[in-house]
Design a protein around this motif. Structure first.
Motif, PDB file in Angstrom:
ATOM      1  N   LEU A   1      27.494  23.666  42.988  1.00 47.79           N
ATOM      2  CA  LEU A   1      28.662  23.301  43.803  1.00 47.79           C
ATOM      3  C   LEU A   1      28.218  22.879  45.208  1.00 47.79           C
ATOM      4  O   LEU A   1      28.762  21.945  45.794  1.00 47.79           O
ATOM      5  CB  LEU A   1      29.638  24.468  43.857  1.00 47.79           C
TER       6      LEU A   1
ATOM      7  N   VAL B   1      37.124  18.171  42.721  1.00 47.69           N
ATOM      8  CA  VAL B   1      36.167  19.045  42.032  1.00 47.69           C
ATOM      9  C   VAL B   1      36.932  20.147  41.297  1.00 47.69           C
ATOM     10  O   VAL B   1      37.789  20.815  41.889  1.00 47.69           O
ATOM     11  CB  VAL B   1      35.161  19.658  43.021  1.00 47.69           C
TER      12      VAL B   1
ATOM     13  N   VAL C   1      36.572  23.565  38.541  1.00 48.91           N
ATOM     14  CA  VAL C   1      35.724  24.494  37.810  1.00 48.91           C
ATOM     15  C   VAL C   1      36.481  24.972  36.567  1.00 48.91           C
ATOM     16  O   VAL C   1      37.673  25.306  36.638  1.00 48.91           O
ATOM     17  CB  VAL C   1      35.257  25.690  38.661  1.00 48.91           C
TER      18      VAL C   1
ATOM     19  N   GLU D   1      34.845  29.144  47.405  1.00 51.07           N
ATOM     20  CA  GLU D   1      34.231  27.803  47.365  1.00 51.07           C
ATOM     21  C   GLU D   1      35.276  26.777  47.821  1.00 51.07           C
ATOM     22  O   GLU D   1      36.069  26.285  47.001  1.00 51.07           O
ATOM     23  CB  GLU D   1      33.746  27.491  45.946  1.00 51.07           C
TER      24      GLU D   1
ATOM     25  N   VAL E   1      36.352  23.420  46.059  1.00 51.81           N
ATOM     26  CA  VAL E   1      36.972  23.405  44.724  1.00 51.81           C
ATOM     27  C   VAL E   1      38.467  23.113  44.832  1.00 51.81           C
ATOM     28  O   VAL E   1      39.175  23.738  45.618  1.00 51.81           O
ATOM     29  CB  VAL E   1      36.728  24.750  43.994  1.00 51.81           C
TER      30      VAL E   1
ATOM     31  N   VAL F   1      40.979  25.189  39.473  1.00 54.17           N
ATOM     32  CA  VAL F   1      40.359  26.305  38.750  1.00 54.17           C
ATOM     33  C   VAL F   1      41.111  26.437  37.425  1.00 54.17           C
ATOM     34  O   VAL F   1      42.317  26.710  37.420  1.00 54.17           O
ATOM     35  CB  VAL F   1      40.448  27.626  39.552  1.00 54.17           C
TER      36      VAL F   1
END
Ligand code: SF4
Length: 481
Positions: free
Chosen positions: A92, A107, A109, A125, A128, A131
């Protein structure tokens, strides 16, 4: 760990309209936005990334193999050990540079670490934007829309019935010969060291008809091997709401499913992973023995050789019970390849316990073993109940002893095959030279031999003349089929 897909869109979409399964190639330049996906961890995660690629394709996103060209960057994460998570965090950091250069990049995850950390990931993070847990991939297009408006988007709901059965996985980095087919999701075992039940939820089996269709489709498109995937495939159990090929309402057990897939064609090799020792039945073993195209290879994680430690791990079997299972496998399938997973340095593990793990490895003489030292996972039973009290230096020393012992066993297992002849399914060129081909035996051993007129997807009879610790070297005698 990158995605590369390039050919015509039309075939793909027609197949998607008509049939649920068209897992093949697409011309990425035809898409308005492009995604890059990187996968870590177990085969289930890699199979999930193929489902994600298909969902995104269906919504007009194309894939790129180059993260610098991407509008969307996804990292499919693993949480099984601390090291797996730190690898993701390091990656990352590298994406941070890309985002600095192009703030429009989103981005996301995915996977087990996303599920374990949930919203906390966004605090930890900052780069990000999304999620998304393993059961929430259908919501990706909506989450992307939210993120495109500048919101942080999260969906980590676990499901009791999601299996993505109707989604055609898009084969990523495929060699066109073997493919993963996920048959179930989640795990009901509560091994005390394991984070999977918390990150992948309860067990659920996928509709057997959809599994058969996917395998049949793969075979018709030239694939010659499928690996049936699940955290614990032996507990696969699916009751048909309707009849399948004339079989009415008969619950489909794992043995039955194996047989149904094997009957698609004798040219289709069938593998499976992963088994839990407590659930692998004689019925499964006799089914493997009955069909030539079901591979004589079983991955049977033991984790420890000490019954005391196995109890603390909540593995539900003892050393003696496990040994009896390995004996039974070798009784019913004499030339069966057996591999395992081993953990050293689990809470309170003594030198005596460690010696028991080494002696169990000596007894089982595994063909292949995945060995790790214990890494405490937050939220697991072990983390809540036991102190992680074995010093790291001791864990590493014990792991080294295990690795050395296994290296000897795997070499002996290879040397035993010199002079023998095996049927090898060719998967492609050898890593070293295009003058040689590589493939695997039934027992999952890698074989390298001179190419001659053979090619990928061929079954070749190969005589083994020598070996290294990890590869059998041979000469082709003939085409098996
Ligand atoms: S069987 Fe145990 S180790 Fe394997 S995924 Fe389930 S809980 Fe984890």
């Amino acid at each position: 760990m990158e995605t590369t897909l390039t050919t015509d869109l039309k075939t793909h979409n027609e197949a998607r309209q008509g049939e649920a399964f068209a897992p093949f190639k697409v011309d990425e330049t035809l898409y308005r936005k492009r995604f890059y996906i990187e996968s870590y961890g177990c085969a289930m995660n890699f199979a999930d990334s193929e489902v994600v690629a298909s969902i995104l394709h269906g919504k007009g996103f194309g894939a790129t193999k180059n993260c610098e060209e991407a509008d969307l960057i996804f990292i499919n994460t693993c949480s099984i050990r601390e090291k797996a998570e730190s690898t993701v965090r390091k990656r990352l950091t590298e994406f941070k540079k890309l985002k600095k250069a192009n703030p429009g990049i989103l981005v996301g995850v995915l996977g087990c670490m996303a599920e374990r950390l949930k919203e906390k990931f966004l605090q930890e993070e900052k780069l990000v934007d999304m999620v998304v847990g393993p059961d929430a991939y259908r919501s990706l297009p909506g989450l992307i829309e939210d993120a495109e408006t500048g919101q942080k988007a999260v969906n980590v709901l676990l499901s009791r019935d999601e299996t993505y059965a109707d989604i055609a996985p898009i084969r990523l980095n495929s060699n066109g010969v073997n493919a993963f087919v996920s048959i179930m999701r989640g795990c009901n075992n509560m091994c005390s060291f394991c984070v999977v039940p918390f990150t992948r939820g309860r067990e659920r089996s996928r509709d057997a008809a959809s599994i058969l269709n996917e395998c049949r489709e793969l075979f018709e498109n030239g694939y010659r091997e499928v690996t049936l995937l699940g955290q614990n495939v032996d507990s696969y159990h699916w009751t048909a709401p309707h009849s399948i090929d004339g079989i009415v309402d008969e619950p489909v057990t794992f043995a039955k499913l194996l047989e149904m897939v094997a009957l698609i064609s004798p040219l289709l090799r069938v593998r499976f992973s992963t088994s839990h020792p407590k659930d692998i039945t004689d019925e499964v073993l006799f089914t493997i023995a009955k069909y030539d195209n079901i591979c004589n290879y079983i991955h049977l994680p033991v984790q420890s050789g000490s019954s005391r430690v196995l109890q603390m791990m909540n593995r539900t079997y003892s050393r003696e019970w496990y040994i009896a299972k390995v004996n039974r496998i070798r009784e019913i399938i004499p030339d069966c390849g057996v591999s395992t997973d081993m953990i050293t340095g689990f809470c309170t593990e003594t030198e005596e316990d460690h010696q028991q793990s080494l002696s169990l490895m000596e007894y089982c003489h595994y063909d292949l073993a995945y060995m790790y030292f214990y890494s405490e996972r937050p939220g697991t039973l072990a983390a809540r109940r036991f102190a992680d009290d074995v010093p790291e230096a001791v864990k590493k020393r014990r792991l080294q002893e295990m690795v050395e012992l296994h290296r000897m066993h795997s070499l002996q297992s290879m040397q035993k095959d010199v002079g023998k002849t095996f049927k090898v399914l060719v998967e492609g060129f050898s890593k070293k030279t295009e003058a040689d081909l590589h493939g695997r035996t039934d027992q999952n051993k890698v074989v390298v031999f001179p190419k001659e007129n053979f090619q990928k997807g061929d079954y070749v009879i190969v005589n083994i003349h020598s070996c290294t610790a990890g590869t059998l070297l041979g000469k082709a005698l003939s085409c098996a089929i």
